[in-house]
Motif scaffolding. Structure first.
Motif, PDB file in Angstrom:
ATOM      1  N   GLY A 110     -29.804 -19.266   0.290  1.00 49.18           N
ATOM      2  CA  GLY A 110     -29.787 -20.729   0.415  1.00 49.18           C
ATOM      3  C   GLY A 110     -30.216 -21.258   1.776  1.00 49.18           C
ATOM      4  N   PHE A 111     -30.807 -20.402   2.610  1.00 45.65           N
ATOM      5  CA  PHE A 111     -31.270 -20.875   3.921  1.00 45.65           C
ATOM      6  C   PHE A 111     -32.691 -21.431   3.872  1.00 45.65           C
ATOM      7  CE2 PHE A 111     -27.977 -17.803   5.328  1.00 45.65           C
ATOM      8  CZ  PHE A 111     -27.216 -18.687   6.075  1.00 45.65           C
ATOM      9  N   ALA A 112     -33.364 -21.118   2.782  1.00 50.34           N
ATOM     10  CA  ALA A 112     -34.741 -21.593   2.652  1.00 50.34           C
ATOM     11  C   ALA A 112     -34.989 -21.900   1.176  1.00 50.34           C
ATOM     12  CB  ALA A 112     -35.705 -20.523   3.152  1.00 50.34           C
ATOM     13  N   TYR A 113     -36.006 -22.695   0.929  1.00 51.63           N
ATOM     14  CA  TYR A 113     -36.301 -23.019  -0.475  1.00 51.63           C
ATOM     15  C   TYR A 113     -37.803 -23.204  -0.673  1.00 51.63           C
ATOM     16  CZ  TYR A 113     -36.505 -27.750   1.467  1.00 51.63           C
ATOM     17  OH  TYR A 113     -36.824 -28.848   2.221  1.00 51.63           O
ATOM     18  N   ILE A 114     -38.182 -22.988  -1.922  1.00 52.68           N
ATOM     19  CA  ILE A 114     -39.602 -23.171  -2.260  1.00 52.68           C
ATOM     20  C   ILE A 114     -39.824 -24.642  -2.561  1.00 52.68           C
ATOM     21  CG2 ILE A 114     -41.390 -22.600  -3.957  1.00 52.68           C
ATOM     22  CD1 ILE A 114     -40.071 -19.839  -4.199  1.00 52.68           C
ATOM     23  N   SER A 115     -40.855 -25.172  -1.988  1.00 52.15           N
ATOM     24  CA  SER A 115     -41.134 -26.596  -2.173  1.00 52.15           C
ATOM     25  C   SER A 115     -42.549 -26.736  -2.723  1.00 52.15           C
ATOM     26  CB  SER A 115     -40.986 -27.268  -0.799  1.00 52.15           C
ATOM     27  OG  SER A 115     -41.595 -28.502  -0.790  1.00 52.15           O
ATOM     28  N   LYS A 116     -42.642 -27.419  -3.881  1.00 50.62           N
ATOM     29  CA  LYS A 116     -43.971 -27.595  -4.485  1.00 50.62           C
ATOM     30  C   LYS A 116     -44.602 -28.844  -3.881  1.00 50.62           C
ATOM     31  CE  LYS A 116     -42.865 -25.145  -8.610  1.00 50.62           C
ATOM     32  NZ  LYS A 116     -42.514 -24.925  -9.898  1.00 50.62           N
TER      33      LYS A 116
END
Ligand code: GLU
Length: 459
Positions: A110-116
């Motif tokens: 949960g420290f990073a996320y994929i962003s479209k």
């Protein structure tokens, strides 16, 4: 901690439990190694060696468009030439899998996320970039040079850490690679200060300790402007190819923005290692002065023994002169006195000291001493002086030549006027407005050649 390379594992396994200093130099191979960067390398190296630590060389070649093997080779060659030896070598592109693993873990935790997001090029293509979930905190870190630094990270937003799940970007790669080799002190240029909060956030997310930082102030030219090639800031290998000594460069560059607080300027590598303190690096921009480098180089040239001196000069010897070893040895002190770097020897031998190797052509206008120039009898008088000097010199026994020329000629020169006698004598031997004094020239040329040159002028 998991390790990319097994040898790193064993390396750490063999270490005592004390925290050993580990520094690194992490150049991107996008250009030859230049002075600002090699100062960073030197400081990082000196600090590691001073603390019996480990010095890591990491080639940051993840920018495939700008990185080349040629530049990587240049960096390696430059450091080797200066005697900056590393204990561990890492090529960042070889760690990509490890970066990906960490990236996946960061997303899972949960420290990073994929962003479209739509690509910025206006093509309408949707990309899956990876953003860091910024907790928007104040980050405070210790910097050995700047002291305590606090920066707010809110403005950074959820910054990008990977172009996509397979292509982690700079900040992530730096943090992971520093972590994996256990870097304790990050010594780098001031231009990276603003990157530090982002990197610390990533460290916290992956459970990596935050190293001590030392951000080195800029290196400016002697005109206090940004260093540029035109202002004499060359690549290390270019200095090498001009005939500078690595000891001189190491010493000079180590003192750009640092000194131990004494008057001493000449330091061997071992002395630098002993004296170096990150805390004594000055806070304001430092100046790289090419003239100072020349001074250092001259000092180191003075220390060379004769054999080493000629080894360094050899590539610069005009071929017809290199055959005349006897003469070269006789003028060694003159050369040493005059050159700042070994390439100067070529110019000096060809354009100034050429008369040591072949008789000069004499300009008869030059041969008359200045106060006799207006005298209609000037030339005749000069001829008489020279004729008499020739006779005096002829009487010297060859074995006493070196010590006797002055004894024999000086009283006569004092009687007739020193300029009147010594000037044409010197010009007959060198053909030049300027040269060492005639006694030195006669000593070097020897009796036969001296007499022959005077006789040729009299003719
Ligand atoms: N590769 C970076 C550079 O060449 C240095 C990164 C770092 O020292 O953290 O500027």
């Amino acid at each position: 901690m998991s390790f990319v390379n097994e040898h790193l594992f064993w390396y750490y396994a063999s270490m005592e439990n004390t925290q050993k200093v580990v520094t690194r130099f992490a150049p991107s191979p996008t250009g030859k190694l230049h002075s600002g960067a090699y100062r960073t390398a030197i400081f990082s190296y000196l600090y590691a060696r001073k603390h019996n630590g480990t010095f890591v060389l990491r080639i940051e070649d993840t920018d495939k468009e700008r990185s080349t093997k040629e530049y990587e080779d240049n960096i390696m060659e430059s450091l080797q030439w200066m005697g900056i030896d590393h204990d561990i070598f890492v090529r960042q592109s070889e760690n990509v899998e490890r970066h990906q693993t960490i990236l996946e873990k960061m997303i899972a935790d949960g420290f990073a996320y994929i962003s479209k997001e739509e690509a910025k090029d206006g093509s309408g293509v949707i990309k899956e970039i990876v953003r860091f979930k910024n907790p928007n905190e104040d980050i405070t870190f210790h910097d050995e040079i700047k002291g305590s630094v606090t920066m707010n990270t809110t403005d950074l937003g959820d910054f990008v850490i990977a172009k996509n799940i397979r292509e982690p970007l700079f900040h992530l790669a730096v943090v992971v690679d520093d972590f994996d080799v256990g870097v304790t002190h990050v010594v780098r240029g001031e231009d990276h200060v603003s990157n530090t909060p982002r990197q610390i956030l990533i460290q916290r997310a992956i459970g990596a300790p935050t190293p001590t930082y030392a951000h080195l102030p800029l290196v400016l030219g002697s005109d206090k402007q940004k260093l540029s090639k035109r202002k004499g800031a060359l690549a290390l290998t270019e200095y090498r190819d001009l005939g500078y000594l690595p000891e001189a460069l190491l010493n000079m560059v180590a003192m750009v923005g640092w000194n131990p607080g004494t008057e001493q300027e000449l330091f061997s590598k071992d002395e630098l290692i002993q004296e170096f303190e990150l805390s004594k690096v000055q806070k304001s921009p430092a100046m790289f002065n090419p003239e100072k480098l020349d001074w250092f180089n001259r000092e180191y040239i003075k220390k060379l023994d004769s054999a080493a001196f000629w080894n360094h000069v050899a590539p610069w010897l005009p071929s017809e002169m290199s055959a005349n070893q006897d003469m070269l040895i006789k003028i060694e002190h003159l050369l040493r006195d005059r050159i700042e770097k070994f390439s100067d020897a070529k110019e000096l031998l060809e354009n100034e000291f050429d008369y040591f190797f072949k008789a000069p052509t004499i300009d008869t206008k030059m041969i008359v001493w200045k106060t006799l120039k207006e005298d209609p009898e000037g030339l005749t008088k000069t001829k008489d002086y020279l004729k008499h000097v020739h006779e005096l010199l002829e009487s010297i026994v060859e074995t006493e030549w070196y010590s006797e020329t002055r004894v024999v000629v000086m009283p006569y020169a004092e009687q007739e006027g020193k300029g009147n006698v010594l000037w044409p004598l010197r010009v007959s031997l060198s053909g030049k407005e300027k040269s060492p004094d005639p006694f030195e020239l006669m000593g070097i040329l020897g009796k036969q050649e001296t007499l022959a040159r005077i006789a040729a002028v009299l003719d």
